[in-house]
Scaffold this active site. Structure first.
Site, PDB file in Angstrom:
ATOM      1  N   ASP A 181       0.842  -1.197   0.000  1.00 29.99           N
ATOM      2  CA  ASP A 181       0.000   0.000   0.000  1.00 29.99           C
ATOM      3  C   ASP A 181       0.876   1.245   0.000  1.00 29.99           C
ATOM      4  OD1 ASP A 181      -2.177  -1.691   0.153  1.00 29.99           O
ATOM      5  OD2 ASP A 181      -2.317  -1.562   2.333  1.00 29.99           O
ATOM      6  N   TYR A 240       5.801 -10.140   6.531  1.00 35.74           N
ATOM      7  CA  TYR A 240       5.666  -8.724   6.903  1.00 35.74           C
ATOM      8  C   TYR A 240       6.022  -8.578   8.381  1.00 35.74           C
ATOM      9  CZ  TYR A 240       3.065  -7.353   2.664  1.00 35.74           C
ATOM     10  OH  TYR A 240       2.685  -7.066   1.377  1.00 35.74           O
TER      11      TYR A 240
END
Length: 555
Positions: A181, A240
């Site tokens: 993002d 992540y």
């Protein structure tokens, strides 16, 4: 890796069998527009004037064909084979016609110099970047500044992508392993495309590409991969990490919105009132937010706090329906199911005045906002609430600030194993050898990059502006029904369920300022955060996306 990969692309003898393979790989790309014209016969100046003359002409033509030598008929058959659909010449026929017309091999039809054609090879580019100031990873239709956009332009400048393909990355099959993002960082990500490797005057292709890239985007190296390789489809899992100050584990301050909410609704929901008292807040009723933040930074999480967080994180493991952790998804959409392989909560570490903690998520794939779709677990809410969030009912889950999110790397374990079997037949110097995709080869460079461009930026913004504190205060200040599930039982009251097509009273509004990871100066963020507290800051209303667009956001 980069040097050896480049050496493997040394020009081969044009007389060998490799020549055909080079041409085939080159033509595997999207075809360029043809400049051929229709081939028509010149009009006959003496058209027959009656039926008799036409019959005589037919007889004459039959005699001529009967007398033609066999080699002439063969030539006519070859000429027909040079024509494509609609009577157009094929590419080889066009080149031959151009040469016969004296245009020359290195010229366009108008006589301008023609760029030389170099063979392309399917490659995997291992990259890292600081996402601050970028509108995400993937190239956007509105030409916003993205990581891929800057990388692609650098490849064009270097000559790794030809000018013929410079107008559209689709022509070289550009794909990415993980789509991040806006503002999200990546220590490792992977892009696949067909790339020119042998460029005149370029000895070290990796170094040359990095010269054209800004310092916050780095190419670690590249691998030759199979022609069918697609970064998103071949990647089987991603890692992540989310970093945040441990003071987010402190319960809300007395007098906040959530305190007032439960004071009003405590009788309505008996036995559900969360933990709203804490020794931390004793004697601070009149303290300012600046004084509160200084005390929060001096606070240290106990082993019990860390173990409680680890127990909660374990509820992420396995396969679950994450429809409440993303946008635009209904419960019955099968694509909501994601498999989480591993969760690791680190021991806290102090940097400067603030204690930080990190959570590593290793999952098969992730949806938009899935990682930052966490909630305030500081009020004694039991871990069983996670089962409610995976359930059929729609529940609002606030996003945490994007500043703390980092893509560690995508993994290609199955691909590497498959290539290991194939590589047994070859030596690393053989042109058909395909090295494994391994970020560990560049670990020292990656760690240095993370410290300089990611961790430093993260800590400086928090130390200067208290971004995480502003976020948690915005959550604590909310006095509506959306967060009633943050209670002592972990159950979700009906008032907290979002009914489709029904307007909610006082819905929680997320602020775009917490999606930003780059602030040129303290005054800019202070204005944004002050506007947030005054209720004047524009809220984050998600853009509606169709299913294909949502799939593109996954990674």
């Amino acid at each position: 890796m980069s040097e050896s990969a480049t050496k493997r692309e040394a020009p081969v003898d044009a007389s060998g069998p490799e020549t055909k393979r080079l041409r085939m790989d080159e033509d595997d790309s999207v075809p360029q527009a043809s400049t051929s014209s229709e081939i028509t016969e010149p009009p006959n100046s003496s058209e027959p004037t009656d039926e008799t003359s036409k019959q005589a002409e037919d007889v004459e033509m039959a005699d001529v064909k009967a007398a033609e030598p066999s080699h002439q008929k063969t030539s006519e058959k070859k000429a027909k084979r040079t024509r494509g659909r609609g009577g157009r010449k094929t590419r080889n026929a066009e080149d031959a016609a151009a040469a016969a017309a004296g245009e020359g091999e290195g010229q366009e039809g108008d006589g301008t110099p023609k760029a030389p054609r170099y063979p392309k090879r399917q490659c995997a580019l291992l990259i890292g970047f600081c996402g601050s100031g970028y509108s995400g990873m993937q190239i956007q239709p509105d030409h916003a500044r993205t990581i891929e956009g800057v990388l692609f332009q650098a490849l064009v400048k270097v000559g790794a992508v030809s000018q013929d393909n410079a107008d559209n990355p689709v022509k070289v099959g550009l794909a990415r392993a993980a789509r991040t993002d806006a503002g999200v960082h990546a220590a490792g990500n992977l892009v696949s495309l067909k790339m020119i490797l042998t460029i005149p005057g370029v000895k070290d292709l990796v170094a040359r590409i990095n010269e054209e890239l800004p310092p916050e985007i780095r190419l670690w190296g590249y691998n030759r991969v199979q022609n069918s390789f697609n970064a998103r489809l071949v990647c089987e899992s991603r890692k992540y990490t989310y970093f945040f100050p441990t003071y987010l584990l402190i319960p809300p301050k007395p007098g906040s919105g959530i305190h007032r909410l439960w004071a009003e609704k405590g009788d309505q929901y008996p036995g559900m009132q969360p933990t709203l008292s804490s020794p931390f807040w004793e004697g601070t009723e009149e303290s300012s937010k600046e004084e509160d933040l200084a005390r929060k930074r001096a606070w240290r999480a106990s082993p019990e706090h860390v173990e409680s967080l680890r127990s909660l994180a374990e509820k992420y493991l396995g396969t679950h329906n994450f429809h409440n952790f993303t946008v635009g998804r209904e419960f019955n959409d099968r694509s909501n199911f994601r498999y989480m392989k591993k969760i690791e909560v680190s021991d806290p570490v102090v940097y400067g005045d603030t204690e930080w903690i990190s959570v590593l998520f290793h999952g098969q794939s992730f949806m938009l906002h899935q990682i930052v779709g966490k909630y305030n677990y500081s009020m004694g809410t039991p871990a069983r609430v996670m089962s409610e969030l995976y359930g059929q009912r729609s529940i609002f889950v606030p996003k945490m600030p994007a500043l703390g999110l980092l893509l560690e790397e995508p993994l290609f374990t199955s691909y590497n194993q498959r290539m290991g079997v194939i590589n047994e037949k070859f030596k690393p110097t053989d042109p058909d050898y395909r090295p494994p995709i391994d970020f560990d080869i560049f670990r020292d460079q990656i760690n240095a990059f993370k410290e300089q461009f990611i961790y430093k930026n993260m800590r400086e913004i928090e130390d200067r502006d208290g971004l995480f504190d502003a976020w948690v205060r915005s959550v604590d200040a909310y006095a509506g029904n959306d967060l009633l599930y943050l209670n002592s039982t972990g159950s979700v009251p009906d008032a907290a369920v979002i009914a489709k097509g029904t307007k909610r009273t006082n819905p929680f509004r997320e602020k775009r300022v917490f999606d930003i990871t780059s602030f040129p100066g303290s005054e800019e963020i202070k204005k944004k955060l002050e506007a947030d507290e005054d209720g004047d800051l524009e809220s984050d209303s998600e853009t509606k996306m169709d299913k294909k667009q949502l799939e593109e956001t996954e990674g």
